[in-house]
Design a protein around this motif. Structure first.
Motif, PDB file in Angstrom:
ATOM      1  N   GLN A   1       0.846  -1.197   0.000  1.00 27.98           N
ATOM      2  CA  GLN A   1       0.000   0.000   0.000  1.00 27.98           C
ATOM      3  C   GLN A   1       0.883   1.249   0.000  1.00 27.98           C
ATOM      4  O   GLN A   1       2.064   1.183   0.358  1.00 27.98           O
ATOM      5  N   ALA A   2       0.299   2.382  -0.425  1.00 27.77           N
ATOM      6  CA  ALA A   2       1.026   3.647  -0.402  1.00 27.77           C
ATOM      7  C   ALA A   2       1.597   3.868   0.995  1.00 27.77           C
ATOM      8  O   ALA A   2       0.983   3.486   1.987  1.00 27.77           O
TER       9      ALA A   2
ATOM     10  N   GLY B   1      -6.913   5.899  -8.249  1.00 23.95           N
ATOM     11  CA  GLY B   1      -5.947   6.913  -7.812  1.00 23.95           C
ATOM     12  C   GLY B   1      -4.929   6.378  -6.823  1.00 23.95           C
ATOM     13  O   GLY B   1      -4.926   5.201  -6.447  1.00 23.95           O
ATOM     14  N   CYS B   2      -4.082   7.301  -6.403  1.00 27.67           N
ATOM     15  CA  CYS B   2      -2.990   6.979  -5.480  1.00 27.67           C
ATOM     16  C   CYS B   2      -3.492   7.048  -4.033  1.00 27.67           C
ATOM     17  O   CYS B   2      -4.321   7.891  -3.693  1.00 27.67           O
ATOM     18  N   GLY B   3      -2.948   6.155  -3.206  1.00 31.00           N
ATOM     19  CA  GLY B   3      -3.330   6.119  -1.795  1.00 31.00           C
ATOM     20  C   GLY B   3      -3.657   4.699  -1.333  1.00 31.00           C
ATOM     21  O   GLY B   3      -3.777   4.422  -0.154  1.00 31.00           O
ATOM     22  N   GLY B   4      -3.826   3.801  -2.295  1.00 31.02           N
ATOM     23  CA  GLY B   4      -4.075   2.391  -1.974  1.00 31.02           C
ATOM     24  C   GLY B   4      -2.924   1.553  -2.463  1.00 31.02           C
ATOM     25  O   GLY B   4      -1.746   1.860  -2.199  1.00 31.02           O
ATOM     26  N   THR B   5      -3.247   0.489  -3.226  1.00 30.63           N
ATOM     27  CA  THR B   5      -2.198  -0.383  -3.747  1.00 30.63           C
ATOM     28  C   THR B   5      -1.278   0.400  -4.685  1.00 30.63           C
ATOM     29  O   THR B   5      -1.738   1.117  -5.565  1.00 30.63           O
TER      30      THR B   5
ATOM     31  N   ILE C   1     -18.099   8.003 -13.652  1.00 29.13           N
ATOM     32  CA  ILE C   1     -16.763   7.863 -13.051  1.00 29.13           C
ATOM     33  C   ILE C   1     -16.819   6.803 -11.954  1.00 29.13           C
ATOM     34  O   ILE C   1     -17.698   6.833 -11.089  1.00 29.13           O
ATOM     35  N   ILE C   2     -15.894   5.871 -12.024  1.00 31.77           N
ATOM     36  CA  ILE C   2     -15.771   4.839 -10.988  1.00 31.77           C
ATOM     37  C   ILE C   2     -14.636   5.257 -10.061  1.00 31.77           C
ATOM     38  O   ILE C   2     -13.563   5.648 -10.527  1.00 31.77           O
ATOM     39  N   ALA C   3     -14.902   5.191  -8.753  1.00 34.64           N
ATOM     40  CA  ALA C   3     -13.883   5.552  -7.766  1.00 34.64           C
ATOM     41  C   ALA C   3     -13.115   4.315  -7.362  1.00 34.64           C
ATOM     42  O   ALA C   3     -13.721   3.296  -7.016  1.00 34.64           O
ATOM     43  N   SER C   4     -11.786   4.383  -7.408  1.00 33.71           N
ATOM     44  CA  SER C   4     -10.987   3.285  -6.843  1.00 33.71           C
ATOM     45  C   SER C   4      -9.598   3.787  -6.517  1.00 33.71           C
ATOM     46  O   SER C   4      -9.183   4.872  -6.924  1.00 33.71           O
ATOM     47  N   GLY C   5      -8.877   2.943  -5.789  1.00 34.46           N
ATOM     48  CA  GLY C   5      -7.544   3.295  -5.309  1.00 34.46           C
ATOM     49  C   GLY C   5      -7.637   3.615  -3.829  1.00 34.46           C
ATOM     50  O   GLY C   5      -7.916   4.750  -3.445  1.00 34.46           O
TER      51      GLY C   5
END
Ligand SMILES: Cc1cc2nc3c(=O)[nH]c(=O)nc-3n(C[C@H](O)[C@H](O)[C@H](O)COP(=O)(O)O)c2cc1C
Length: 363
Positions: free
Chosen positions: A22-23, A219-223, A266-270
């Motif tokens: 993870q980040a 986006g950034c902040g997860g894997t 828009i799909i949210a992920s990350g």
């Protein structure tokens, strides 16, 4: 080639289960999104409706499991387990890049098991944007869709990962036009997704203009795929991957950038790790939320664990909606939201609104 792709996919699963990927310093920015508690909600929690219709498909809740795997025996079990859970809960899922099976028909079942176990859930096929530069086209895209009888095709963008990989493919010249050709030729919606580094307004605008029907910001902040590659490279690559571990547009900022720029869903992920994150993402005007790595951890344990985690996300979303007085998921864009910290600063500097959101017409 198929063998090499298969080995890489097996490595990814092993690393994403056994190492910290993870980040490290970067965060999604959801900590800057504040939903206002409503002490007088005037709604009955039992009557909250989580269902939503996106891409013409009705989901029991706006949650899907993100693209992860295929191509190996273990991947077959993971895809089957996730598929059973999303079928049971009437959600959706993506399979991992189908490149290995496009090159070796024998591997098709490692992906098509998803449709076998989820006859009615929303399934997303997956190919790489860089593959379109390297010779793939409409034929391969259709193959991927047919392989799993998909409801949509995701084309993933993964420059960060390719740049970190010892064997990475780093020529992305002409990728947008190739995506456009596929989007035009397919009778299923084409979604362009990132893989953990986010999508900016400028790219979202180009993708919409070329006929793409949805964007998954990832986006950034997860894997972090730099982190994943850190564990695959030699010493030199490890240093390089370390430098880029936290690279990318934080998920909340990427959602603000894209939802305020284009009309396509828009799909949210990350890095979405709770139903409250899902609610925040919907407040920022995304229409679905996608979670990957945490579900991988559950899927290798059991179907029950997978269902339990997805149900937790659903119930946390329901609770959050109750606490802000949202009767339906589409009410979330109307609830008051305060955006603070680095996310507010980002939005302001890039010329976006940080106040309330008006619902877009296109969903
Ligand atoms: C093990 C693993 C394999 C992945 N493989 C793919 C892939 O083949 N295609 C793709 O589009 N994204 C792939 N992803 C990226 C995810 O779909 C998602 O965008 C990313 O992991 C961020 O979500 P998360 O923070 O919830 O994990 C993969 C992620 C993981 C953890």
């Amino acid at each position: 080639m198929a063998e090499e792709t298969r080995k890489r996919k097996a490595d990814h699963i092993k690393i994403c289960l056994g190492q910290k990927v993870q980040a490290r310093k970067a965060t999604t920015g959801f900590e800057d999104i504040h939903l206002i508690h409503k002490a007088l909600p005037e709604i009955n929690r039992a009557k909250i409706d989580l269902s939503t219709t996106v891409f013409g498909h009705k989901f029991a809740a706006p949650i899907i499991v993100g693209a992860m795997t295929g191509g190996t025996e273990e991947a077959t079990r993971i895809n089957a387990t996730i598929a059973e859970a999303v079928e049971q809960l009437q959600l959706g899922m993506g399979v991992g890049s189908q490149r290995a099976a496009i090159e070796d028909k024998e591997l098709a079942k490692t992906f098509s098991v998803a449709r076998k176990k989820a006859p009615s859930a929303f399934l997303v096929a997956n190919i790489g944007g860089v593959q379109l530069v390297n010779g793939y086209g409409v034929k391969e895209a259709k193959k991927a869709v047919e392989m799993i009888d998909a409801d949509a095709l995701a084309i993933h963008l993964n420059t960060l990962q390719e740049a970190m990989q010892p064997e990475g493919q780093t020529n992305f010249e002409g990728v947008l036009a190739r995506i456009g050709e596929v989007a035009e030729a397919l009778d299923k919606p084409v979604i362009v997704k990132e893989t953990g580094a986010g999508i900016a307004a400028e790219e979202a605008r180009k993708l919409e203009a070329i006929g793409v029907k949805g964007i998954d910001v990832s986006g950034c902040g997860g894997t972090s795929f730099a982190a994943v590659e850190h564990y695959r490279g030699g010493k030199e690559k490890q240093v390089l991957a370390d430098t880029f571990w936290d690279w990318g547009i934080p998920t909340a900022a990427s959602l603000i950038e894209t939802t305020q720029t284009v009309k396509i869903p828009i799909i949210a992920s990350g890095g979405l790790r709770s139903g409250t994150d899902v609610a925040k993402a919907l407040t920022l005007n995304s229409c679905l939320a996608s979670i990957s790595q945490p579900l991988l951890e559950n899927a290798v344990i059991s179907g029950k664990e997978t269902e339990k985690t997805l149900s937790r996300f659903v119930e946390e979303l329901r609770n959050t909606m109750f606490l802000v007085g949202a009767r339906e998921t589409k009410d979330l864009v109307k609830v008051p939201v305060v955006i603070t910290g680095k996310t507010a600063e980002w939005a302001t500097k890039r010329g976006f609104k940080v106040g309330n959101y008006a619902r877009r017409g296109a969903l």
